[in-house]
Design a protein around this motif. Structure first.
Motif, PDB file in Angstrom:
ATOM      1  N   UNK A  66      44.571  36.259  44.551  1.00  0.00           N
ATOM      2  CA  UNK A  66      44.187  37.383  43.693  1.00  0.00           C
ATOM      3  C   UNK A  66      42.935  37.058  42.887  1.00  0.00           C
ATOM      4  N   UNK A  67      42.884  35.850  42.346  1.00  0.00           N
ATOM      5  CA  UNK A  67      41.744  35.453  41.523  1.00  0.00           C
ATOM      6  C   UNK A  67      40.470  35.329  42.355  1.00  0.00           C
ATOM      7  N   UNK A  68      40.639  34.871  43.588  1.00  0.00           N
ATOM      8  CA  UNK A  68      39.471  34.648  44.437  1.00  0.00           C
ATOM      9  C   UNK A  68      38.996  35.902  45.150  1.00  0.00           C
ATOM     10  N   UNK A  69      39.866  36.896  45.240  1.00  0.00           N
ATOM     11  CA  UNK A  69      39.531  38.120  45.979  1.00  0.00           C
ATOM     12  C   UNK A  69      39.905  39.345  45.147  1.00  0.00           C
ATOM     13  N   UNK A  70      39.197  39.497  44.004  1.00  0.00           N
ATOM     14  CA  UNK A  70      39.599  40.562  43.085  1.00  0.00           C
ATOM     15  C   UNK A  70      39.495  41.930  43.746  1.00  0.00           C
ATOM     16  N   UNK A  71      40.458  42.791  43.449  1.00  0.00           N
ATOM     17  CA  UNK A  71      40.433  44.147  43.964  1.00  0.00           C
ATOM     18  C   UNK A  71      41.090  44.322  45.317  1.00  0.00           C
ATOM     19  N   UNK A  72      41.482  43.201  45.954  1.00  0.00           N
ATOM     20  CA  UNK A  72      42.122  43.336  47.258  1.00  0.00           C
ATOM     21  C   UNK A  72      43.500  43.998  47.077  1.00  0.00           C
ATOM     22  N   UNK A  73      43.830  45.011  47.882  1.00  0.00           N
ATOM     23  CA  UNK A  73      45.116  45.693  47.698  1.00  0.00           C
ATOM     24  C   UNK A  73      46.303  44.814  48.093  1.00  0.00           C
ATOM     25  N   UNK A  74      47.446  45.135  47.481  1.00  0.00           N
ATOM     26  CA  UNK A  74      48.676  44.354  47.733  1.00  0.00           C
ATOM     27  C   UNK A  74      49.790  45.316  48.132  1.00  0.00           C
ATOM     28  N   UNK A  75      50.456  45.011  49.245  1.00  0.00           N
ATOM     29  CA  UNK A  75      51.625  45.793  49.663  1.00  0.00           C
ATOM     30  C   UNK A  75      52.816  44.858  49.846  1.00  0.00           C
ATOM     31  N   UNK A  76      54.027  45.435  49.738  1.00  0.00           N
ATOM     32  CA  UNK A  76      55.241  44.625  49.886  1.00  0.00           C
ATOM     33  C   UNK A  76      56.323  45.449  50.559  1.00  0.00           C
ATOM     34  N   UNK A  77      57.168  44.773  51.315  1.00  0.00           N
ATOM     35  CA  UNK A  77      58.316  45.423  51.948  1.00  0.00           C
ATOM     36  C   UNK A  77      59.520  44.515  51.881  1.00  0.00           C
TER      37      UNK A  77
END
Lengths: 339, 339
Positions: A66-77
């Motif tokens: 998260x810190x290295x790739x700010x703004x990348x979306x996150x999904x979970x299932x």
């Protein structure tokens, strides 16, 4: 301060968050897994109880991504969306496809300001029987169907496990399914019932029984299931005791016999229940862990059926499809990603 | 020094010695119980391990009876004759009657010089399926048949329990039987599987659910079993979770629903298996504990069947018949005690 870990091309963080484990995948815009990680922080085993536990497990697994790739979306299932999860994503009704899942997903904002989109489970309510539910398998199924419009058209999917699922697919949608508590029955009977008393520990079984004898004991169980009538299971499982006591079967084979009985019963019922989906050479797909799937292949062969394909861990691809359907990332160029 | 306890007319000491309890009966020559006692010293719960444990439990329960009534014969039935018992009395094959049991009984001499005659269990080996076994029930059955030559001629006996038994009687002999692990399945599923998680403690169920609602939930389970096909059990039991999660059934009713499902499956299979024994108004006899038998009566009624009779604890009478068959005591005058 979290050290960032930037990866060129990182486009999605996908979490397969179950009861007993948490798996994370850093993916690029084509759906390729750049990095993956797993730990034991399933929702029943968080580093601390309640919301702080989810926050801590999430930050622990993905903080540097998260810190290295700010703004990348996150999904979970998975179970993360259950009533005992981070946020409840209520079950959506059959018929359901990846669009349905995305349309009724639930967003949760982490303390660090990151939004996570959680997929719902699916319910099937037949007119004449109690409702059924699944959660997590819908993501695996989305992964299977992503690249295979032929399977998406019409198929039966079997996902062996603690709670096995038999799922009918029609026109890219899950139209009905049935759960079998096969794996959990096997676990409670071998650990907590009188049947386990005659069974050696797994290490002793490995040491004392050869693979052919174990396959034969498993086949004995499947054939007994094949010959069974309604209601026979609680009678037939007692044979895992009597065959041992009367010395007709070596103790190290009783567990395989019981496994064959339980898996056989599931198959006899599942094949009948999904019969309409299985006519005229329609695909039967096995999805899941290698060793357990091997047993299902063996059991199906005894019933005269050969699965069309065996697939392992399709969850990353399914979470990728879910993110596309939710509009978090663009479909890879030139691919029809509709399921 | 043991204080003797003389009883006028004492003719037999009979022990019903199971896994979790030891019951003793001091009987007269007509088979009337003069005194009875019980404690928790079943063979899995002896005051100390091994032979000294059996000696101590026996002396503890019967020492004063033995001292006060020297020479009185002692018989025992149940798990005391198993491989884990005081002495193994191997299974005798069907067809078997009380004479068969007596003819293959095993005598053990206690440290105090008292001989105990232990009844064997019974095995049934069908030509096309694994063997089945029972131990203890043969004594209860001998007790049922003692006074009822009409039942001895032809009957089906159902003994509900941890391991329910369905037994066919023909011409005074047990000719075949089937075990159902119904009670143990219910115990492991409610205690150790995911199904138990939604179920309140028994005291809360008592407090929150009325008897009619519980009967209705039980009936729902029986009817689901009645509608089931081969292999359906491991699917149907999952409804004890989904009905709770989807709030279609109150949590305090789920246990009764599961009970109905499991007992219903047993009945569907047992009635088919014993079909030949049940035609043309032949007796169906229920033997066992009151509350559990009430559930079986309710379940059978839903399937259109009314048991001919319900009987409780016929073990003392059965042990008395066993002692007569073994020649340890004389048959009461004027009675035909052959079964």
């Amino acid at each position: 301060m979290e050290t960032g870990r930037k990866r060129d091309g990182a486009a999605l963080i996908a979490l397969d968050w179950g009861t007993s484990s948490l798996r994370g995948f850093l993916m690029d815009s084509a759906g390729t897994v750049l990095e993956q990680r797993a730990n034991a922080h399933g929702i029943q085993n968080l580093p601390q109880p309640g919301l702080p536990g989810f926050e801590q497990a999430f930050a622990g697994l993905c903080g540097d991504w998260l810190a290295g790739n700010p703004g990348v979306p996150v999904v979970a299932g998975g179970m993360v969306g259950s009533a005992q999860g981070w946020a409840e994503a209520p079950y959506v009704a059959c018929p359901a496809d990846t669009g349905t899942l995305a349309g009724q997903a639930i967003a949760v904002d982490s303390a660090a300001g990151v939004r996570i989109l959680i997929a719902p489970g699916v319910t099937y309510a037949p007119p004449d029987a109690p409702p059924d539910i699944l959660r997590g398998e819908e993501i695996q199924i989305a992964g299977v169907l992503a690249d295979r419009p032929d399977w998406a058209h019409q198929a039966c999917m079997v996902l062996p496990g603690t709670h096995s699922k038999w799922v009918q697919i029609e026109d890219g949608r899950m139209t009905r399914f049935a759960t079998y508590m096969t794996g959990e029955l096997f676990a409670v009977l071998t650990k907590h019932s009188i049947l386990g008393r005659l069974m050696p520990a797994d290490a002793d079984i490995e040491a004392r029984a050869d693979a052919d004898a174990r396959d034969a004991a498993f086949a004995d169980g499947v054939r007994a299931a094949q010959a069974s009538g309604p209601g026979d299971l609680s009678h037939q499982i007692f044979a895992a005791r009597t065959l041992g006591i009367t010395r007709r079967m070596a103790p190290e084979l009783l567990k395989d016999f019981l496994s064959g009985l339980l898996i056989g019963h599931e198959m006899v019922s599942g094949l009948t229940r999904m019969g309409a989906a299985l006519g005229s050479g329609r695909p039967l797909l096995l999805i899941g862990d290698g060793m357990l799937c091997r047993r299902y292949v063996q059991g199906l062969a005894l019933l005269g059926i050969e699965p069309t394909a065996r697939l392992e861990n399709t969850a990353p691809k399914g979470l990728f499809q879910f993110a596309i359907a939710a509009g978090l990332i663009a479909p890879p160029a030139g691919k029809d990603t509709h399921v």
